[in-house]
Motif scaffolding. Structure first.
Motif, short mmCIF file in Angstrom:
data_model
loop_
_atom_site.label_atom_id
_atom_site.label_comp_id
_atom_site.label_asym_id
_atom_site.label_seq_id
_atom_site.Cartn_x
_atom_site.Cartn_y
_atom_site.Cartn_z
N SER A 122 78.39 66.75 -5.25
CA SER A 122 77.12 66.03 -5.17
C SER A 122 76.04 66.82 -5.92
O SER A 122 75.22 66.25 -6.64
N ASP A 123 76.08 68.12 -5.76
CA ASP A 123 75.12 68.99 -6.42
C ASP A 123 75.17 68.84 -7.93
O ASP A 123 74.16 68.72 -8.61
N GLU A 124 76.42 68.81 -8.44
CA GLU A 124 76.59 68.79 -9.89
C GLU A 124 76.31 67.43 -10.48
O GLU A 124 76.02 67.31 -11.66
N MET A 125 76.40 66.38 -9.65
CA MET A 125 76.14 65.06 -10.19
C MET A 125 74.66 64.70 -10.12
O MET A 125 74.23 63.70 -10.68
N ARG A 126 73.87 65.49 -9.41
CA ARG A 126 72.45 65.15 -9.31
C ARG A 126 71.76 65.42 -10.64
O ARG A 126 72.19 66.26 -11.43
N ARG A 127 70.69 64.71 -10.87
CA ARG A 127 69.98 64.79 -12.14
C ARG A 127 68.58 65.32 -11.89
O ARG A 127 68.09 65.24 -10.77
N PRO A 128 67.92 65.79 -12.94
CA PRO A 128 66.51 66.14 -12.79
C PRO A 128 65.71 64.90 -12.42
O PRO A 128 66.18 63.78 -12.64
N PRO A 129 64.48 65.05 -11.87
CA PRO A 129 63.67 63.90 -11.49
C PRO A 129 63.41 62.97 -12.67
O PRO A 129 63.48 63.40 -13.83
N SER A 162 62.24 64.37 -21.39
CA SER A 162 63.32 64.84 -22.27
C SER A 162 63.68 63.77 -23.28
O SER A 162 63.94 64.06 -24.45
N ARG A 192 63.35 63.47 -16.83
CA ARG A 192 64.31 62.79 -17.71
C ARG A 192 63.59 62.02 -18.80
O ARG A 192 63.98 62.03 -19.96
N ILE A 236 78.11 61.54 -22.66
CA ILE A 236 77.05 62.34 -22.03
C ILE A 236 76.66 61.79 -20.67
O ILE A 236 76.34 62.55 -19.75
N THR A 237 76.72 60.45 -20.50
CA THR A 237 76.15 59.88 -19.27
C THR A 237 77.17 59.41 -18.23
O THR A 237 76.79 59.22 -17.08
N VAL A 238 78.44 59.19 -18.60
CA VAL A 238 79.40 58.68 -17.62
C VAL A 238 79.49 59.64 -16.42
O VAL A 238 79.51 60.85 -16.59
N ARG A 239 79.54 59.09 -15.21
CA ARG A 239 79.46 59.94 -14.02
C ARG A 239 80.74 60.75 -13.82
O ARG A 239 80.69 61.88 -13.35
#
Lengths: 319, 118
Positions: free
Chosen positions: A91-98, A105, A102, A25-28
């Motif tokens: 870059s857009d897809e790798m960005r996360r919510p603030p 959640s 997080r 889930i978290t690997v970039r």
């Protein structure tokens, strides 16, 4: 394994499952995430063995770790082909919510896990339907209780499931663009002659075929069955097509569609014959075993073809 | 006494939370599909462990059959999901939804609402 060593093994396995799931889930890197997900599937299959659910372990290993892996690696390859020329969208897809979102959640997800865990621990003891199945196993036509439930006691679920598989394939195919319709499904396959893929494509299929047919045949008495066997056969077919030894069938092929619907049709036919005799999908004990084998054989073919085509996906868009 | 069923039941509960967290926080659609599958297998594990909580160790065959059905349907749904993601990317050129591009760090991305290239 008994006592403390079994407990240690289970704890380590549970930690490995959670770790692989977390990395998936978290690997970039997207490809890395998919690889961790495949590893995760293998660990979960071992967990099913520890729970004594051998049929589920076989299904999870073949489907959850095997075919899902092929499907997702193919998806990553196709995504990179579509998105790389456009360039800057990674870059857009790798960005996360603030960070605040997080954290919120994480708290909510953690509480849900906590409540589920608490509910699980406070469940009253129950023998479930184990005894009911064991009492009726003699008339079911199968010595494997899981097969008896799948094809006989809960045949209705399995019939509808085979229809769901078909519906998913119809849904997937309807995503193909008009000009791609009628072309061969999935990516164009490139295998270097004499390379690893071509070699394995010749080496593994005989063993895979044997294993697939064995799993179906053994499924009437031992762990195994139409789904496990069908998945192995689907993998064999995919391997042969990926190695370029056999052409991918065209989506408009009538023969292919006949194979796809054969399983549900045979199952439904036997179900309707049962309705004439009294109960829809009821198998008379004297004929139950040959009927189960007939249904499983037809279902295996359809499941193998449907799963392989679901993994292949829509035709590669023409350039 | 702690049995395999207890450990993997709790592991399943943890996986549901983990998958849910990934499903909410990841914006890439294929990653969401991965997270959704983690939720799914967590539910299967919790369900299967519930069926295995006996001293005799024999797992109830009815949940096993339901889980096998579930795993197969999950693959079919994932394949359909991958098809939808690929079709969406083909049309929009992006692998995340426009509303997600607006809510993530740094506000709206300049290109998040551009018209499909086709």
């Amino acid at each position: 394994m008994t006592g403390i060593s079994a407990l240690g093994f289970d704890l380590i396995l549970a930690a490995l499952i959670l770790g692989a799931g977390l990395f998936a889930i978290t690997v970039r890197d997207l490809f890395g995430a998919v690889v961790f997900f495949i590893v995760y599937g293998v660990f979960v299959a071992i967990a099913w063995l520890r729970l004594g659910a051998i049929d589920v372990a076989l299904t999870e290993a073949a489907l959850g770790a095997g075919l899902t892996g092929v499907l997702l690696i193919g998806a990553v390859a196709r995504l990179s082909r579509v998105t790389t020329p456009a360039g800057n969208n990674t870059s857009d897809e790798m960005r996360r919510p603030p960070a605040g979102a997080r954290l919120a959640s994480m708290v909510v997800a953690g509480s849900i896990s906590g409540v589920l865990g608490w509910a699980f621990l406070s469940l009253p003891d129950s023998t479930g339907l184990r005894d009911a199945v064991a009492d009726n196993l003699a008339v079911s036509g199968s010595a494997n209780p899981v097969t008896a439930v799948l094809i006989n006691f809960r045949g209705w679920d399995t019939l509808l499931e085979s229809v769901v598989l078909l519906a998913a394939l119809v849904g997937l195919w309807s995503l193909a663009r008009d000009r791609d319709w009628g072309r061969r499904a999935g990516l164009r396959q490139h295998a270097r002659p004499g390379g690893v893929m071509a070699t394995f494509g010749r080496l593994l299929p005989p063993f895979g075929l044997l294993l697939g047919v064995y799993l179906v045949w053994a499924g009437s008495s031992y762990p195994g069955g139409a789904f496990q066997g069908g998945t192995v056969l689907a993998a064999v077919w995919l391997l042969i097509m990926m190695a370029g030894l056999m052409p991918v069938p065209r989506m408009v092929s009538v023969g292919l569609r006949a194979v796809l619907v054969a399983g549900p049709l045979v199952f439904l036919g036997i179900g309707i014959a049962g309705a004439m005799a009294g109960t829809f999908l009821g198998l008379p004990p004297t004929y139950a075993k040959p009927l189960i084998l007939t249904i499983e054989a037809a279902l295996t073919l359809s499941i193998a073809a449907t799963l392989a085509l679901l993994v292949l996906g829509t035709p590669d868009p023409s350039p | 006494m702690i049995t395999s069923a207890t450990i993997f039941g709790l592991c399943g509960a943890a996986l549901i939370g983990l998958g849910l967290y990934g499903f909410v926080t990841q914006v890439h659609l294929l990653r969401r599909l991965l997270a959704f599958n983690v939720i799914g297998s967590g539910i299967f594990l919790l369900f299967g462990a519930t069926a295995a909580r006996t001293p005799t160790g024999a797992t109830d065959p009815v949940p096993q059959a339901l889980i096998i059905t579930g795993i197969v349907v999950a693959l079919a749904a994932t394949a359909l999901g991958v098809g939808l993601v690929l079709a969406y990317v083909r049309i929009s050129g992006k692998a995340c939804l426009p509303e997600d591009a607006d809510t993530i760090d740094g506000g709206p991305h300049p290109s998040s609402h551009e018209d499909p290239p086709e």
